[in-house]
Design a protein around this motif. Structure first.
Motif, mmCIF file in Angstrom:
data_model
loop_
_atom_site.group_PDB
_atom_site.id
_atom_site.type_symbol
_atom_site.label_atom_id
_atom_site.label_comp_id
_atom_site.label_asym_id
_atom_site.label_seq_id
_atom_site.Cartn_x
_atom_site.Cartn_y
_atom_site.Cartn_z
ATOM 1 N N GLY A 106 0.809 -1.211 0.000
ATOM 2 C CA GLY A 106 0.000 0.000 0.000
ATOM 3 C C GLY A 106 0.841 1.258 0.000
ATOM 4 N N VAL A 107 0.158 2.402 -0.069
ATOM 5 C CA VAL A 107 0.849 3.690 -0.090
ATOM 6 C C VAL A 107 0.305 4.580 1.012
ATOM 7 C CG1 VAL A 107 1.374 3.586 -2.554
ATOM 8 C CG2 VAL A 107 -0.751 4.678 -1.790
ATOM 9 N N VAL A 108 1.115 5.550 1.407
ATOM 10 C CA VAL A 108 0.715 6.510 2.430
ATOM 11 C C VAL A 108 1.166 7.892 1.991
ATOM 12 C CG1 VAL A 108 2.828 6.169 3.787
ATOM 13 C CG2 VAL A 108 0.780 7.104 4.894
ATOM 14 N N ALA A 109 0.405 8.913 2.366
ATOM 15 C CA ALA A 109 0.744 10.286 1.988
ATOM 16 C C ALA A 109 0.310 11.235 3.093
ATOM 17 C CB ALA A 109 0.064 10.673 0.672
ATOM 18 N N ALA A 110 0.834 12.446 3.030
ATOM 19 C CA ALA A 110 0.424 13.525 3.926
ATOM 20 C C ALA A 110 0.097 14.741 3.081
ATOM 21 C CB ALA A 110 1.524 13.856 4.927
ATOM 22 N N SER A 111 -1.030 15.377 3.380
ATOM 23 C CA SER A 111 -1.452 16.499 2.547
ATOM 24 C C SER A 111 -2.600 17.229 3.217
ATOM 25 C CB SER A 111 -1.898 15.988 1.171
ATOM 26 O OG SER A 111 -2.591 16.975 0.443
ATOM 27 N N ALA A 112 -2.730 18.532 2.871
ATOM 28 C CA ALA A 112 -3.882 19.311 3.329
ATOM 29 C C ALA A 112 -5.069 19.145 2.395
ATOM 30 C CB ALA A 112 -3.515 20.788 3.424
ATOM 31 N N GLY A 113 -4.860 18.482 1.245
ATOM 32 C CA GLY A 113 -6.017 18.303 0.374
ATOM 33 C C GLY A 113 -5.766 17.823 -1.030
ATOM 34 N N ASN A 114 -5.087 18.609 -1.867
ATOM 35 C CA ASN A 114 -4.975 18.262 -3.278
ATOM 36 C C ASN A 114 -4.134 17.014 -3.514
ATOM 37 O OD1 ASN A 114 -6.602 20.368 -3.997
ATOM 38 N ND2 ASN A 114 -4.958 21.722 -4.658
ATOM 39 N N HIS A 115 -2.980 16.913 -2.846
ATOM 40 C CA HIS A 115 -2.152 15.713 -2.993
ATOM 41 C C HIS A 115 -2.876 14.514 -2.389
ATOM 42 C CE1 HIS A 115 1.354 13.193 -3.341
ATOM 43 N NE2 HIS A 115 1.431 13.017 -2.029
ATOM 44 N N ALA A 116 -3.582 14.741 -1.291
ATOM 45 C CA ALA A 116 -4.352 13.663 -0.667
ATOM 46 C C ALA A 116 -5.349 13.072 -1.653
ATOM 47 C CB ALA A 116 -5.080 14.198 0.567
ATOM 48 N N GLN A 117 -6.076 13.939 -2.345
ATOM 49 C CA GLN A 117 -7.058 13.465 -3.310
ATOM 50 C C GLN A 117 -6.388 12.790 -4.496
ATOM 51 O OE1 GLN A 117 -10.473 16.446 -3.881
ATOM 52 N NE2 GLN A 117 -9.006 17.623 -2.675
ATOM 53 N N GLY A 118 -5.258 13.348 -4.925
ATOM 54 C CA GLY A 118 -4.532 12.758 -6.043
ATOM 55 C C GLY A 118 -4.035 11.358 -5.732
ATOM 56 N N VAL A 119 -3.491 11.159 -4.531
ATOM 57 C CA VAL A 119 -2.999 9.843 -4.122
ATOM 58 C C VAL A 119 -4.166 8.867 -3.958
ATOM 59 C CG1 VAL A 119 -1.919 8.567 -2.224
ATOM 60 C CG2 VAL A 119 -0.878 10.681 -3.059
ATOM 61 N N ALA A 120 -5.230 9.323 -3.298
ATOM 62 C CA ALA A 120 -6.380 8.444 -3.072
ATOM 63 C C ALA A 120 -6.979 7.973 -4.392
ATOM 64 C CB ALA A 120 -7.427 9.171 -2.236
ATOM 65 N N TRP A 121 -7.204 8.896 -5.305
ATOM 66 C CA TRP A 121 -7.780 8.537 -6.607
ATOM 67 C C TRP A 121 -6.849 7.614 -7.387
ATOM 68 C CZ3 TRP A 121 -6.089 9.324 -11.616
ATOM 69 C CH2 TRP A 121 -7.008 9.005 -12.630
ATOM 70 N N SER A 122 -5.560 7.960 -7.428
ATOM 71 C CA SER A 122 -4.604 7.169 -8.208
ATOM 72 C C SER A 122 -4.485 5.756 -7.659
ATOM 73 C CB SER A 122 -3.226 7.853 -8.190
ATOM 74 O OG SER A 122 -3.291 9.140 -8.768
ATOM 75 N N ALA A 123 -4.366 5.635 -6.345
ATOM 76 C CA ALA A 123 -4.238 4.315 -5.732
ATOM 77 C C ALA A 123 -5.467 3.457 -6.009
ATOM 78 C CB ALA A 123 -4.004 4.460 -4.235
ATOM 79 N N THR A 124 -6.641 4.053 -5.875
ATOM 80 C CA THR A 124 -7.872 3.307 -6.135
ATOM 81 C C THR A 124 -7.947 2.858 -7.587
ATOM 82 O OG1 THR A 124 -9.056 4.476 -4.371
ATOM 83 C CG2 THR A 124 -10.394 3.438 -6.086
ATOM 84 N N GLU A 125 -7.569 3.747 -8.518
ATOM 85 C CA GLU A 125 -7.559 3.396 -9.938
ATOM 86 C C GLU A 125 -6.641 2.211 -10.206
ATOM 87 O OE1 GLU A 125 -8.984 4.831 -13.033
ATOM 88 O OE2 GLU A 125 -10.437 5.261 -11.447
#
Length: 412
Positions: free
Chosen positions: A78-97
């Motif tokens: 799996g992957v983990v990230a830290a972000s206030a918003g935009n990177h968080a959404q980018g990682v979440a969407w990309s990982a799910t895809e």
């Protein structure tokens, strides 16, 4: 200065490979002409609308490229990230895809719409700390404990290469572009854009734009290495990064022609301009390049035309949007707040409001108070919020108040 600060490490081949990888999943965001900015600068200005990208910002480009290049063993962890918003959404969407589990640490004050969206894209979200830096510490600890791969928001070659596809698209959409302005935080976007563009057309000028109250790049470039800010405070949370990344620093030092800063007032005005004139919703960080075109002289920016300003994101909390619009209207001279003391007698308020009407302004709000500590028994304080037709009308109204004998105190 350490050697890795001197040598740029992201090449055109990496960015082209990222472009090929991203082509089936990323939107080719439009480039739209801006008449008002063209008239302001004297150069043809276009906007690269990354606010219309998947998840509302450029971030999925780098996140998807980074995650897609993981080994099978790394993906399984799996992957983990830290972000206030935009990177968080980018990682979440990309990982799910890509069918990979994602965990995201966000500051406790992260905007609610970004928090909700990150969860909706499939990430397990943890709130930790009051800043992205504090959330990043927690994300690193999680990675060490679980084996999850940390997807850094800007400090990795694959992330920079993914963001560099923005630069390649600009060259394809505006082949004669002379200057590209890029909102700049940790440096992933401007590093990628600069690496791509300079490799193909080295004569194109690349200008980074930071919020002046969160500007780590000028001092870092002067020092020859990433240098942390002691403190920062800006509405542009998307570019509020206290220290540039080492990988972006190498690219920026090698390829970026200038970095300028803009005020909070300029960001508000730019957001309002995008909303009114371009019909585009853009977040404060995303309008930094537009703010620079509105407030910096063409000579200061070193403009050569045509010009392209990157709109890096459009994820703004509706409540913040309301506040920023109000701030922008005041900054543009279209809202006026005044405190005026009048006699406590019938018709006095009507006489005051008649001055507003006679000068073509509109009353937004009236607060009528008899309880001010400094008021005499026969006085009333009136607070007026007035919508004017612009700076000239605002000045005319203030002059009219003075001529009518009213002592006016402007709202701070």
């Amino acid at each position: 200065m350490e050697a890795h600060f001197l040598e740029a490490c992201v090449n055109l081949e990496q960015i082209k490979a990222a472009q090929q990888l991203l082509a089936p999943v990323m939107r080719r965001t439009p480039v739209v002409a801006s008449r008002v900015l063209s008239e302001t600068t004297g150069f043809a200005v276009s906007l690269k609308c990354e606010n219309l990208q998947r998840t509302g910002s450029f971030k999925p480009r780098g996140a998807y490229n980074r995650i897609a290049n993981l080994s099978a063993e790394e993906r399984a962890a799996g992957v983990v990230a830290a972000s206030a918003g935009n990177h968080a959404q980018g990682v979440a969407w990309s990982a799910t895809e890509l069918g990979i589990k994602s965990t995201v640490f966000m500051p406790t004050g992260a905007p609610l719409p970004k928090l909700v969206a990150t969860k909706a894209y499939g990430a397990q979200v943890h709130l930790h700390g009051s800043t992205v830096d504090e959330a990043l510490v927690a994300a690193r600890e999680f990675a060490d404990r679980t084996g999850a791969v940390l997807v850094h928001p800007f400090d990795h070659e694959d992330v920079v290469a993914g963001q560099g596809t923005v630069g390649l698209e600009i060259l394809e959409q505006l082949p004669e572009v002379g200057t590209i302005l890029v909102p700049t935080g940790g440096g992933g976007l401007i590093a990628g854009v600069a690496a791509a563009v300079k490799a193909v057309r080295p004569q194109v000028r690349i200008v980074g734009v930071q919020a002046e109250t969160a500007a780590a790049w000028p001092a870092s470039l002067a020092a020859g290495k990433p240098t942390a800010l002691a403190s920062m405070s800006t509405m542009a949370d998307g570019i509020a990064v206290g220290c540039p990344g080492e990988v972006p620093f190498a690219e920026v030092a090698a390829h970026v022609d200038a970095v300028v800063t803009v005020s909070e007032e300029a960001l508000s005005k730019a957001l309002l301009l995008c909303l009114e004139r371009a019909k585009l919703i853009v977040e404060p960080a995303g309008v930094a390049a537009v703010a620079a075109l509105m407030t910096c002289s063409p000579e200061e920016l070193g403009l050569t035309g045509p010009v392209c300003a990157v709109l890096s994101g459009g994820n703004i909390d509706p409540l913040l949007l309301t506040h920023v619009i109000s701030h922008g209207l005041r900054a543009a001279g279209r809202f006026l707040g005044v405190h005026i003391t009048i006699d406590d007698r019938p018709g006095a308020l009507v006489s005051l409001l008649e001055v507003v009407r006679a000068n073509g302004a509109s009353v937004v709000d009236v607060i009528h108070s008899r309880t001010g500590g400094e008021l005499a028994l026969d006085e009333v304080e009136v607070f007026l919020t007035v919508e004017t037709r612009g700076p000239d009308n605002k000045a005319e109204l203030l002059t009219a108040f003075d001529r009518a004998g009213y002592a006016v105190r402007l709202q701070n």
